[in-house]
Design a protein around this motif. Structure first.
Motif, PDB file in Angstrom:
ATOM      1  N   LEU A 273     -11.563  -7.666  -0.196  1.00  0.00           N
ATOM      2  CA  LEU A 273     -11.387  -6.239   0.046  1.00  0.00           C
ATOM      3  C   LEU A 273     -12.491  -5.414  -0.618  1.00  0.00           C
ATOM      4  N   ASN A 274     -13.182  -4.640   0.206  1.00  0.00           N
ATOM      5  CA  ASN A 274     -14.129  -3.626  -0.243  1.00  0.00           C
ATOM      6  C   ASN A 274     -14.138  -2.525   0.811  1.00  0.00           C
ATOM      7  N   GLU A 275     -15.034  -1.565   0.698  1.00  0.00           N
ATOM      8  CA  GLU A 275     -15.014  -0.454   1.652  1.00  0.00           C
ATOM      9  C   GLU A 275     -15.153  -0.936   3.095  1.00  0.00           C
ATOM     10  N   VAL A 276     -16.084  -1.846   3.340  1.00  0.00           N
ATOM     11  CA  VAL A 276     -16.334  -2.290   4.709  1.00  0.00           C
ATOM     12  C   VAL A 276     -15.157  -3.107   5.238  1.00  0.00           C
ATOM     13  N   THR A 277     -14.660  -4.035   4.431  1.00  0.00           N
ATOM     14  CA  THR A 277     -13.558  -4.868   4.930  1.00  0.00           C
ATOM     15  C   THR A 277     -12.264  -4.063   5.064  1.00  0.00           C
ATOM     16  N   PHE A 278     -12.066  -3.039   4.225  1.00  0.00           N
ATOM     17  CA  PHE A 278     -10.909  -2.165   4.423  1.00  0.00           C
ATOM     18  C   PHE A 278     -10.998  -1.491   5.795  1.00  0.00           C
ATOM     19  N   PHE A 279     -12.185  -1.050   6.172  1.00  0.00           N
ATOM     20  CA  PHE A 279     -12.342  -0.454   7.500  1.00  0.00           C
ATOM     21  C   PHE A 279     -12.097  -1.492   8.587  1.00  0.00           C
ATOM     22  N   VAL A 280     -12.690  -2.673   8.422  1.00  0.00           N
ATOM     23  CA  VAL A 280     -12.579  -3.713   9.456  1.00  0.00           C
ATOM     24  C   VAL A 280     -11.133  -4.160   9.624  1.00  0.00           C
TER      25      VAL A 280
ATOM     26  N   LEU B 260      -1.869  -3.174  16.459  1.00  0.00           N
ATOM     27  CA  LEU B 260      -0.595  -2.706  15.925  1.00  0.00           C
ATOM     28  C   LEU B 260      -0.624  -1.181  16.005  1.00  0.00           C
ATOM     29  N   ASP B 261       0.514  -0.555  15.942  1.00  0.00           N
ATOM     30  CA  ASP B 261       0.502   0.903  15.868  1.00  0.00           C
ATOM     31  C   ASP B 261      -0.226   1.310  14.594  1.00  0.00           C
ATOM     32  N   ASN B 262      -1.120   2.305  14.681  1.00  0.00           N
ATOM     33  CA  ASN B 262      -2.005   2.581  13.546  1.00  0.00           C
ATOM     34  C   ASN B 262      -1.312   3.227  12.351  1.00  0.00           C
ATOM     35  N   ALA B 263      -0.154   3.855  12.540  1.00  0.00           N
ATOM     36  CA  ALA B 263       0.533   4.481  11.407  1.00  0.00           C
ATOM     37  C   ALA B 263       1.056   3.450  10.398  1.00  0.00           C
ATOM     38  N   PRO B 264       1.857   2.448  10.812  1.00  0.00           N
ATOM     39  CA  PRO B 264       2.298   1.458   9.818  1.00  0.00           C
ATOM     40  C   PRO B 264       1.149   0.632   9.254  1.00  0.00           C
ATOM     41  N   THR B 265       0.094   0.439  10.041  1.00  0.00           N
ATOM     42  CA  THR B 265      -1.070  -0.286   9.518  1.00  0.00           C
ATOM     43  C   THR B 265      -1.714   0.497   8.381  1.00  0.00           C
ATOM     44  N   TYR B 266      -1.866   1.811   8.579  1.00  0.00           N
ATOM     45  CA  TYR B 266      -2.402   2.673   7.516  1.00  0.00           C
ATOM     46  C   TYR B 266      -1.535   2.563   6.264  1.00  0.00           C
ATOM     47  N   ALA B 267      -0.217   2.652   6.445  1.00  0.00           N
ATOM     48  CA  ALA B 267       0.691   2.605   5.303  1.00  0.00           C
ATOM     49  C   ALA B 267       0.554   1.283   4.542  1.00  0.00           C
ATOM     50  N   THR B 268       0.417   0.184   5.274  1.00  0.00           N
ATOM     51  CA  THR B 268       0.287  -1.128   4.632  1.00  0.00           C
ATOM     52  C   THR B 268      -0.973  -1.201   3.781  1.00  0.00           C
ATOM     53  N   PHE B 269      -2.110  -0.775   4.317  1.00  0.00           N
ATOM     54  CA  PHE B 269      -3.358  -0.852   3.566  1.00  0.00           C
ATOM     55  C   PHE B 269      -3.429   0.203   2.465  1.00  0.00           C
ATOM     56  N   PHE B 270      -2.767   1.330   2.654  1.00  0.00           N
ATOM     57  CA  PHE B 270      -2.685   2.337   1.600  1.00  0.00           C
ATOM     58  C   PHE B 270      -2.009   1.744   0.367  1.00  0.00           C
ATOM     59  N   GLU B 271      -0.863   1.083   0.590  1.00  0.00           N
ATOM     60  CA  GLU B 271      -0.155   0.469  -0.533  1.00  0.00           C
ATOM     61  C   GLU B 271      -0.983  -0.653  -1.161  1.00  0.00           C
ATOM     62  N   MET B 272      -1.686  -1.396  -0.330  1.00  0.00           N
ATOM     63  CA  MET B 272      -2.520  -2.483  -0.826  1.00  0.00           C
ATOM     64  C   MET B 272      -3.635  -1.938  -1.724  1.00  0.00           C
ATOM     65  N   ALA B 273      -4.281  -0.846  -1.265  1.00  0.00           N
ATOM     66  CA  ALA B 273      -5.390  -0.272  -2.025  1.00  0.00           C
ATOM     67  C   ALA B 273      -4.924   0.365  -3.325  1.00  0.00           C
ATOM     68  N   SER B 274      -3.660   0.799  -3.365  1.00  0.00           N
ATOM     69  CA  SER B 274      -3.156   1.443  -4.584  1.00  0.00           C
ATOM     70  C   SER B 274      -3.073   0.465  -5.756  1.00  0.00           C
ATOM     71  N   GLN B 275      -3.122  -0.840  -5.473  1.00  0.00           N
ATOM     72  CA  GLN B 275      -3.055  -1.858  -6.531  1.00  0.00           C
ATOM     73  C   GLN B 275      -4.432  -2.228  -7.067  1.00  0.00           C
ATOM     74  N   LEU B 276      -5.492  -1.639  -6.497  1.00  0.00           N
ATOM     75  CA  LEU B 276      -6.855  -2.009  -6.874  1.00  0.00           C
ATOM     76  C   LEU B 276      -7.461  -0.954  -7.794  1.00  0.00           C
ATOM     77  N   PRO B 277      -8.387  -1.366  -8.678  1.00  0.00           N
ATOM     78  CA  PRO B 277      -9.036  -0.394  -9.575  1.00  0.00           C
ATOM     79  C   PRO B 277     -10.063   0.447  -8.816  1.00  0.00           C
ATOM     80  N   GLY B 278     -10.406   1.578  -9.401  1.00  0.00           N
ATOM     81  CA  GLY B 278     -11.423   2.444  -8.814  1.00  0.00           C
ATOM     82  C   GLY B 278     -11.129   3.900  -9.089  1.00  0.00           C
TER      83      GLY B 278
END
Length: 468
Positions: free
Chosen positions: A322-329, A338-356
């Protein structure tokens, strides 16, 4: 709940059914019936729902069904209200006028939502181009620009961004994406203008003459429905819905047990349908329920069948690079199918566990660089397939009912791979990937896309355009 890879097979089967069944001689006529679409969708979705209920995870099914109801109620309200508005008159369906139509749609999509903008503009655009034989590309680019890429600037623009707003992303934060919004939509408009110039040059002289003589000033009929549009938009932004979390924990108040937002949607739809001008709706717009019924039939299966797909995504996420490019990909690639709303929610929660730093949203927040990539991927890549975003299928269905021979699932995917995806690759290289080399490559690709469009536009000129 831990799921295995094979649990995504019902979702894959449903996608293949949407893509293949309309093309097979044995099934193409049956597939035209919404009842058949519903049977296929339920055949893929109900076994998944029963499996989760029996396994003791019925809450996930309830959440999926409630999100489906929220999704359909919004689409229903916008579909009914837009069906009561008619842009009377007829301007020339020239490449310039059509491009202006799409540019306006790309701007207003961020403020009335991609669904609202698409439903508001698709019928006037089809009416304007009714004299022309070549219209498929116009509907495809309406999906690209108005139904998806235009909705990047505010949380009202596209459902994924609204989910971010609910998670504490400031309302004005999405305006920082205006450069990417302008980059993508400008290249799409330039490409569309070139393609429409070529299509216009292939129209018969009789069609062009009819288009030029059948010109009357534009005026709007059914203005009252703009009030209902405003009600819907205000409801999306300010009216709460039923609070499932509070209900599940046993702490819900009476107010939290009422789906206020969906009731407002229903009231707006009923008000528009009962109080609106019936001539506008049924004679001029030739309103039918078929498009919204088609979307409702297919998406009930999609929302149920994608439950294990989202679970599986959550399981494998920690192993992803996971980095900026792979998050986009990853967020973009999955938002396309997939419907883009639940996909956004899934990656949002995933990114919240990462430093930055800096972090955006409610604690712990999401690193801003990752949030940019997730937002861009979820919104822009929702245009890659018909099922990536709700208004895609709706726009297709309205065009089908107007007599436009829209491409199949695979045919539309070819359009997006040819014209949309290269622009998105250029955008990633310029704005997301690190390094001057990527920036230069992205600018070269963008320049090549623009140069190709300019050459195509200059090489295809209909004699009637000489006076433009």
């Amino acid at each position: 709940m831990v799921v295995e890879w094979w649990s995504v097979l019902p979702f894959v089967i449903l996608l293949l059914s949407i893509a293949v069944l309309p093309l097979l001689p044995a099934t193409e006529h049956a597939w035209e019936k919404n009842s058949v679409k519903l049977l296929v969708a339920l055949a893929c979705g109900i076994p998944v729902a029963l499996w989760f209920v029996i396994a003791g995870h019925g809450g996930e099914v309830v959440h999926a069904l409630f999100e489906y109801v929220q999704f359909i109620m919004l689409l229903l309200a916008l579909f009914v209200v837009s069906g009561g508005i008619f842009l009377a008159g007829d301007i020339r369906a020239t490449p310039r006028n059509n491009t202006i139509f799409l540019a306006i749609g790309g701007v207003i999509a961020s403020f009335i939502g991609t669904t609202g903008a698409a439903m508001l503009l698709i019928r006037p655009l089809l009416n304007t181009n009714k004299e022309r034989a070549h219209r498929v590309h116009t509907v495809v680019f309406t999906i690209f620009i108005v139904a998806n890429c235009g909705g990047l600037l505010t949380p009202l623009g596209d459902p994924p961004l609204f989910l971010g707003f609910l998670r504490g992303v400031p309302f004005e934060w999405t305006f920082r994406l205006w450069v990417e919004w302008l980059f993508v939509n400008a290249l799409l408009l330039l490409t569309y203008y070139a393609l429409d110039r070529r299509a216009y040059a292939r129209e018969t002289d009789e069609a062009i003459a009819f288009d030029e003589t059948d010109v009357t000033p534009l005026r709007i009929r059914g203005e009252m429905n703009f009030v209902f549009f405003a009600v819907i938009i205000a409801a999306v932004a300010f009216v709460p819905s039923l609070d499932l979390h509070a209900i599940e924990t046993g702490h819900a108040t009476l107010a939290q047990m009422v789906p206020w937002r969906e009731l407002v949607f229903l009231a707006a739809a009923l008000g528009s349908y009962l109080l609106g001008d019936r001539e506008v709706r049924f004679s001029l717009n030739q309103f039918t329920w078929a498009p919204i019924l088609e979307v409702a039939a297919l998406f009930i299966g999609i929302f149920l069948a994608m439950i294990p797909a989202l679970n599986f995504l959550g399981q494998v996420a920690p192993q992803l690079p996971l980095n900026e490019v792979t998050f986009f990909v990853f967020s973009g690639g999955l938002s396309a199918f997939l419907d883009n709303a639940p996909t956004y929610a899934t990656f949002f929660e995933m990114a919240s566990q990462l430093p930055g730093e800096p972090r955006i949203g409610m604690a712990p927040g999401v690193p801003e660089a990752y949030l940019v990539a997730i937002s861009l991927g979820s919104v822009l890549c929702g245009a890659i397939t018909y099922i990536g975003n709700g208004p895609n299928f709706m726009t297709k269905a309205v065009a089908d009912s107007a007599g436009v021979a829209m491409p199949s699932f695979g045919g539309y995917l070819r359009w997006s791979l040819m014209y949309l995806v290269p622009i998105l690759i250029a955008m990633v290289a310029v704005f997301i990937a690190d390094g001057i080399v990527w920036t230069i490559l992205g600018l070269l690709l963008a320049g090549g896309i623009g140069a190709r469009a300019v050459r195509l536009a200059r090489s295809n000129v209909h004699p009637s355009e000489m006076d433009d």
